[in-house]
Design a protein around this motif. Structure first.
Motif, PDB file in Angstrom:
ATOM      1  N   MET A 236      60.081   1.542  16.503  1.00 38.58           N
ATOM      2  CA  MET A 236      60.808   0.915  17.680  1.00 38.58           C
ATOM      3  C   MET A 236      60.851   1.829  18.942  1.00 38.58           C
ATOM      4  SD  MET A 236      64.649  -0.989  17.928  1.00 38.58           S
ATOM      5  CE  MET A 236      65.217   0.727  17.149  1.00 38.58           C
ATOM      6  N   ILE A 237      60.431   1.276  20.202  1.00 39.81           N
ATOM      7  CA  ILE A 237      60.583   2.191  21.295  1.00 39.81           C
ATOM      8  C   ILE A 237      61.548   1.881  22.020  1.00 39.81           C
ATOM      9  CG2 ILE A 237      59.324   2.836  23.369  1.00 39.81           C
ATOM     10  CD1 ILE A 237      56.953   2.061  22.062  1.00 39.81           C
ATOM     11  N   THR A 238      62.458   2.691  22.416  1.00 38.67           N
ATOM     12  CA  THR A 238      63.803   2.323  23.306  1.00 38.67           C
ATOM     13  C   THR A 238      63.640   3.416  24.460  1.00 38.67           C
ATOM     14  OG1 THR A 238      65.132   3.710  21.761  1.00 38.67           O
ATOM     15  CG2 THR A 238      65.261   1.358  21.497  1.00 38.67           C
ATOM     16  N   LYS A 239      64.477   3.090  25.141  1.00 36.98           N
ATOM     17  CA  LYS A 239      64.332   4.043  26.363  1.00 36.98           C
ATOM     18  C   LYS A 239      64.882   5.482  25.947  1.00 36.98           C
ATOM     19  CE  LYS A 239      66.415   4.377  31.141  1.00 36.98           C
ATOM     20  NZ  LYS A 239      67.279   3.888  32.226  1.00 36.98           N
ATOM     21  N   GLY A 240      63.834   6.307  26.346  1.00 40.03           N
ATOM     22  CA  GLY A 240      63.877   7.729  25.901  1.00 40.03           C
ATOM     23  C   GLY A 240      63.738   8.284  24.622  1.00 40.03           C
ATOM     24  N   LYS A 241      63.466   7.426  23.681  1.00 39.79           N
ATOM     25  CA  LYS A 241      63.083   7.756  22.303  1.00 39.79           C
ATOM     26  C   LYS A 241      62.231   6.950  21.561  1.00 39.79           C
ATOM     27  CE  LYS A 241      67.142   6.197  20.246  1.00 39.79           C
ATOM     28  NZ  LYS A 241      68.502   6.517  19.432  1.00 39.79           N
ATOM     29  N   THR A 242      61.418   7.266  20.503  1.00 44.07           N
ATOM     30  CA  THR A 242      60.747   6.299  19.606  1.00 44.07           C
ATOM     31  C   THR A 242      61.454   6.656  18.203  1.00 44.07           C
ATOM     32  OG1 THR A 242      58.686   6.390  20.955  1.00 44.07           O
ATOM     33  CG2 THR A 242      58.458   5.835  18.433  1.00 44.07           C
ATOM     34  N   THR A 243      61.676   5.588  17.585  1.00 47.32           N
ATOM     35  CA  THR A 243      62.423   5.709  16.430  1.00 47.32           C
ATOM     36  C   THR A 243      61.404   4.996  15.181  1.00 47.32           C
ATOM     37  OG1 THR A 243      64.530   5.552  17.290  1.00 47.32           O
ATOM     38  CG2 THR A 243      64.438   5.353  14.774  1.00 47.32           C
ATOM     39  N   ALA A 244      61.450   5.858  14.162  1.00 45.86           N
ATOM     40  CA  ALA A 244      60.622   5.272  12.855  1.00 45.86           C
ATOM     41  C   ALA A 244      61.781   4.617  11.997  1.00 45.86           C
ATOM     42  CB  ALA A 244      59.627   6.434  11.999  1.00 45.86           C
ATOM     43  N   LEU A 245      61.840   3.347  11.790  1.00 47.49           N
ATOM     44  CA  LEU A 245      62.886   2.744  11.145  1.00 47.49           C
ATOM     45  C   LEU A 245      62.825   2.982   9.655  1.00 47.49           C
ATOM     46  CD1 LEU A 245      63.264  -0.401  13.437  1.00 47.49           C
ATOM     47  CD2 LEU A 245      64.650   1.651  13.541  1.00 47.49           C
ATOM     48  N   THR A 246      61.607   3.018   9.144  1.00 49.35           N
ATOM     49  CA  THR A 246      61.265   3.224   7.871  1.00 49.35           C
ATOM     50  C   THR A 246      60.325   4.076   7.563  1.00 49.35           C
ATOM     51  OG1 THR A 246      59.387   1.713   8.082  1.00 49.35           O
ATOM     52  CG2 THR A 246      61.411   0.553   7.476  1.00 49.35           C
ATOM     53  N   GLY A 247      60.193   4.536   6.321  1.00 56.04           N
ATOM     54  CA  GLY A 247      59.079   5.600   5.969  1.00 56.04           C
ATOM     55  C   GLY A 247      59.821   6.838   5.197  1.00 56.04           C
ATOM     56  N   LEU A 248      59.100   7.704   4.386  1.00 53.86           N
ATOM     57  CA  LEU A 248      59.623   8.669   3.714  1.00 53.86           C
ATOM     58  C   LEU A 248      58.675   9.658   3.835  1.00 53.86           C
ATOM     59  CD1 LEU A 248      59.803   7.292  -0.007  1.00 53.86           C
ATOM     60  CD2 LEU A 248      61.844   7.633   1.943  1.00 53.86           C
ATOM     61  N   PRO A 249      59.264  11.065   3.940  1.00 54.57           N
ATOM     62  CA  PRO A 249      58.503  12.324   4.200  1.00 54.57           C
ATOM     63  C   PRO A 249      57.583  12.532   3.118  1.00 54.57           C
ATOM     64  CG  PRO A 249      60.708  12.927   3.587  1.00 54.57           C
ATOM     65  CD  PRO A 249      60.619  11.208   3.611  1.00 54.57           C
TER      66      PRO A 249
END
Length: 304
Positions: A236-249
């Motif tokens: 998800m792209i929001t103002k000032g940042k991109t967030t990975a809402l799911t996923g594992l390292p």
């Protein structure tokens, strides 16, 4: 490579050394989220993973990580496709053809904005810039083979309603089955595993397919002997940042390979710091004692 959701009687026994990829999806009120991860099955969790299994997993994971750092305003979908190819070249493996990362919207998992996993002469897309409020299911597939899929003879169990088709079904069980599809899966794919009565489902599927009320998703495979890795993030792209809402390292130290990334532009991308965020509902509250974030939840944010 995809759409393998076997029924109980079609299940396969997982053996030592198998490469297994898991893909899951959920939705809340029509807003969908997806995740996929790849593992190697081994009794000794400390044993190193080598060969082509190591190459495809590292390539897929690092390509996805590089892609995450490009999904922000000012960059384009074609840049992501190019960086996936560069990472795969470094590990001497191949991005899978025909894989699209789609924009997500309410009740829509295949929006108009797309990212190609691999560009070919037959499959190209126009350049599209990422924008604030975009949400993507970033899907990265990497193969040790030639990167081309074919339909497998494994039984198809995944279907989707054909929105533009209608027909008055004749068989009672077919009508019962299709009414359940309309009620539970009006716009998303479903698996036959989701139906309590398999006999009704099989009868219903047959008549629905005869009249094109459903779109089948056959199981896809690479050539014999090839291995395929997949990593998928909801972004998800929001103002000032991109967030990975799911996923594992991924613990990259577990993988041993003679190949490595030498392209400086890719290395610079991967050097960008990732910030881990706790879930919104675990933030401190003035009236409540602060709780630790649940271990099962992982939100990854890019500092851009």
């Amino acid at each position: 490579c995809g759409y393998n959701s076997p029924l109980l009687e079609d299940s396969t026994t997982i053996k030592e050394g198998d490469l297994v990829k898991l893909e899951l999806g959920v939705h809340i009120d029509g807003f969908a989220s997806f995740v996929a991860h790849t593992v190697v099955v081994q009794s000794d969790k400390n044993a190193p993973i080598t060969g082509k299994k190591a190459d495809v997993i590292l390539a897929a994971y690092k390509a996805a990580q590089a892609a995450l750092r490009l999904i922000k305003p000012g960059h384009f979908n074609n840049e992501v496709t190019e960086v996936i190819q560069k990472v795969c070249d470094s590990y001497q493996v191949t991005p899978l053809e025909g894989v699209l990362s789609h924009e997500l919207k309410k009740h829509l998992i295949d929006g108009n904005k797309v990212i190609l996993n691999r560009e070919t002469f037959e499959q190209r897309v126009d350049a599209q810039e990422f924008a604030v409020h975009d949400v993507f299911a970033l899907d990265v597939f990497v193969s040790s083979g030639d990167g081309k899929t074919k339909e497998n003879d494994v039984r198809c169990t995944v279907y989707k309603r054909a929105m533009d088709r209608s027909y008055q079904l004749k068989i009672k069980q077919s009508r019962q089955f299709f009414n359940e599809v309309l009620d539970r899966y009006p716009s998303y794919c479903f698996s036959l595993n989701s139906f309590e009565d398999p006999i009704v489902a099989r009868i219903g599927i047959k008549e629905c397919l005869e009249h094109e009320l459903l779109i089948p998703y056959p199981v896809l495979s690479e050539k014999t002997g090839a291995v395929v890795a997949q990593f998928k993030f909801t972004v998800m792209i929001t103002k000032g940042k991109t967030t990975a809402l799911t996923g594992l390292p991924l613990d990259e130290s577990q993988f041993k390979t003679e190949n490595e990334i030498k392209d400086q532009t890719v290395l610079d991308l991967l050097a960008v710091t990732l910030i881990l965020l706790s879930s919104p509902w675990t933030r401190p509250n003035r009236r409540r004692r602060r709780r630790k974030p649940p271990k099962s939840r992982l939100d990854v944010c890019l500092d851009i």
